[in-house]
Design an enzyme around this catalytic site. Structure first.
Site, PDB file in Angstrom:
ATOM      1  N   TYR A  46     -46.876 -47.085 -21.078  1.00 22.84           N
ATOM      2  CA  TYR A  46     -45.646 -47.001 -21.871  1.00 22.84           C
ATOM      3  C   TYR A  46     -45.148 -45.555 -21.946  1.00 22.84           C
ATOM      4  O   TYR A  46     -43.962 -45.282 -21.694  1.00 22.84           O
ATOM      5  CB  TYR A  46     -45.890 -47.548 -23.275  1.00 22.84           C
ATOM      6  CG  TYR A  46     -44.684 -47.448 -24.175  1.00 22.84           C
ATOM      7  CD1 TYR A  46     -43.605 -48.307 -24.005  1.00 22.84           C
ATOM      8  CD2 TYR A  46     -44.622 -46.493 -25.187  1.00 22.84           C
ATOM      9  CE1 TYR A  46     -42.488 -48.215 -24.831  1.00 22.84           C
ATOM     10  CE2 TYR A  46     -43.513 -46.392 -26.014  1.00 22.84           C
ATOM     11  CZ  TYR A  46     -42.448 -47.254 -25.829  1.00 22.84           C
ATOM     12  OH  TYR A  46     -41.344 -47.150 -26.639  1.00 22.84           O
ATOM     13  N   ASP A  60     -32.136 -60.200 -16.447  1.00 21.77           N
ATOM     14  CA  ASP A  60     -33.473 -59.642 -16.280  1.00 21.77           C
ATOM     15  C   ASP A  60     -33.245 -58.297 -15.601  1.00 21.77           C
ATOM     16  O   ASP A  60     -32.793 -58.240 -14.456  1.00 21.77           O
ATOM     17  CB  ASP A  60     -34.326 -60.562 -15.407  1.00 21.77           C
ATOM     18  CG  ASP A  60     -35.703 -60.005 -15.100  1.00 21.77           C
ATOM     19  OD1 ASP A  60     -35.938 -58.802 -15.349  1.00 21.77           O
ATOM     20  OD2 ASP A  60     -36.548 -60.755 -14.561  1.00 21.77           O
ATOM     21  N   ASN A  77     -31.097 -50.212 -22.648  1.00 16.15           N
ATOM     22  CA  ASN A  77     -31.959 -50.392 -23.816  1.00 16.15           C
ATOM     23  C   ASN A  77     -33.155 -51.299 -23.560  1.00 16.15           C
ATOM     24  O   ASN A  77     -34.224 -51.096 -24.151  1.00 16.15           O
ATOM     25  CB  ASN A  77     -31.134 -50.971 -24.970  1.00 16.15           C
ATOM     26  CG  ASN A  77     -32.000 -51.506 -26.082  1.00 16.15           C
ATOM     27  OD1 ASN A  77     -32.654 -50.762 -26.810  1.00 16.15           O
ATOM     28  ND2 ASN A  77     -32.035 -52.831 -26.213  1.00 16.15           N
TER      29      ASN A  77
END
Length: 295
Positions: A158, A64, A91
């Site tokens: 985002y 995580d 990533n």
């Protein structure tokens, strides 16, 4: 081509699927040792088997990215199995939940920032010191987005997170250049991944995020549009080959969609026009010829 990467070791977060797994396959084919780390342990085991079947030296680690201790554990395991680490691919990321300013929950902001920004910080802080210490140089690839180069309505969290990834990459590139560590911001547009299904791996502390977008608002409908756009994107294998190509040509920004050059050029033109406005300002024009001072 393979000589530049062969025998070296890469850690790839979010490496069990999507962009991360495609990069694992590509760099594995180029002779690298691959450490895939992912929060989805079922998919992680499947990805490990696929790489092993392709004769890629691989280590799979549960991770995580918001948990720094798990990053340290991953780095220790990578060192124990393969020795020096030469590449880090930050990533792992989430797409958030589309929504207007007032719809977007603070929990959504926290989730997106914790994964997309602090996940990159954690990974780089855990790996960069060892890359500096062995003195062989290497690569850090931070997966941002075209959204990081330009804001996106109804996706403020985002876009902001990916703009932060671009800025961190620029900052670290200058800092690590003397160590022969190249830092690149990967800024793709639409790629066939499962980023629109980010809620599938939602950690328990962000459970309130699922309550966002439940209403039939214009913003919620945008989630279906996002799904269509992602599924119409380029294959992850194409992106992976483009990443290798860009690393070999020394790119600080890795773009996969040249058709976005126009919109980004328009943003650059707006920035240039804003500087021109400042030069013509009776308030600040006297600063035009001042020496630029940096830390």
């Amino acid at each position: 081509m393979s000589n530049k990467f062969a025998g070296k070791t890469a850690i790839i977060s979010g490496g069990a699927g999507g962009i991360g797994f495609a990069l694992a396959e590509e760099f594995g084919q180029l002779g690298m040792n691959i450490v895939i780390a992912d929060i989805d342990q079922i998919q992680l085991a499947e990805a490990q088997q696929k790489l092993q079947a392709a004769n890629v030296p691989v280590l799979a680690c549960p991770l995580d990215v918001t948990n720094y201790q798990q990053w340290q554990d991953t780095v220790a395991a990578a060192h124990a199995k393969f020795g020096n680490i030469h590449m880090l691919v930050n990533n792992a990321g989430v797409g958030g939940v589309q929504g207007s300013i007032e719809e977007t929950k603070l929990d959504t902001w926290k989730w997106v920032m914790d994964v997309n920004v602090m996940g990159v910080v954690n990974g780089t802080q855990a790996v960069a010191p060892s890359m500096k210490d062995h003195g062989q140089g290497g690569w850090i690839i931070n997966v941002a987005s075209m959204a990081g180069m330009n804001g996106v309505p109804y996706s403020g969290a985002y876009a902001a997170s990916k703009a932060a990834v671009v800025s961190m990459s620029e900052s670290w590139a200058g800092e690590l250049k003397k160590h022969n560590i190249a830092v690149s911001a990967l800024c793709p547009a639409f790629v066939k991944t499962r980023i629109h299904e980010s809620l599938r791996n939602l950690q328990s502390e962000y459970k309130e995020v699922k309550n966002q977008g439940a209403h039939k608002t214009q913003a919620a409908k945008g989630n279906n549009k996002a799904k269509e756009l992602v599924e119409s994107g380029i294959p992850t294998s194409v992106l992976a080959k483009r990443v290798v190509e860009a690393l070999l040509s020394g790119q600080s920004y890795i773009f996969t969609h040249p058709n976005f050059r126009g919109p980004i050029a328009y943003r650059s033109a707006l920035l240039d026009a804003a500087f021109a406005d400042a030069e013509n300002s009776p308030i600040v024009s006297h600063l035009k010829d001042d020496e630029i001072k940096m830390l």
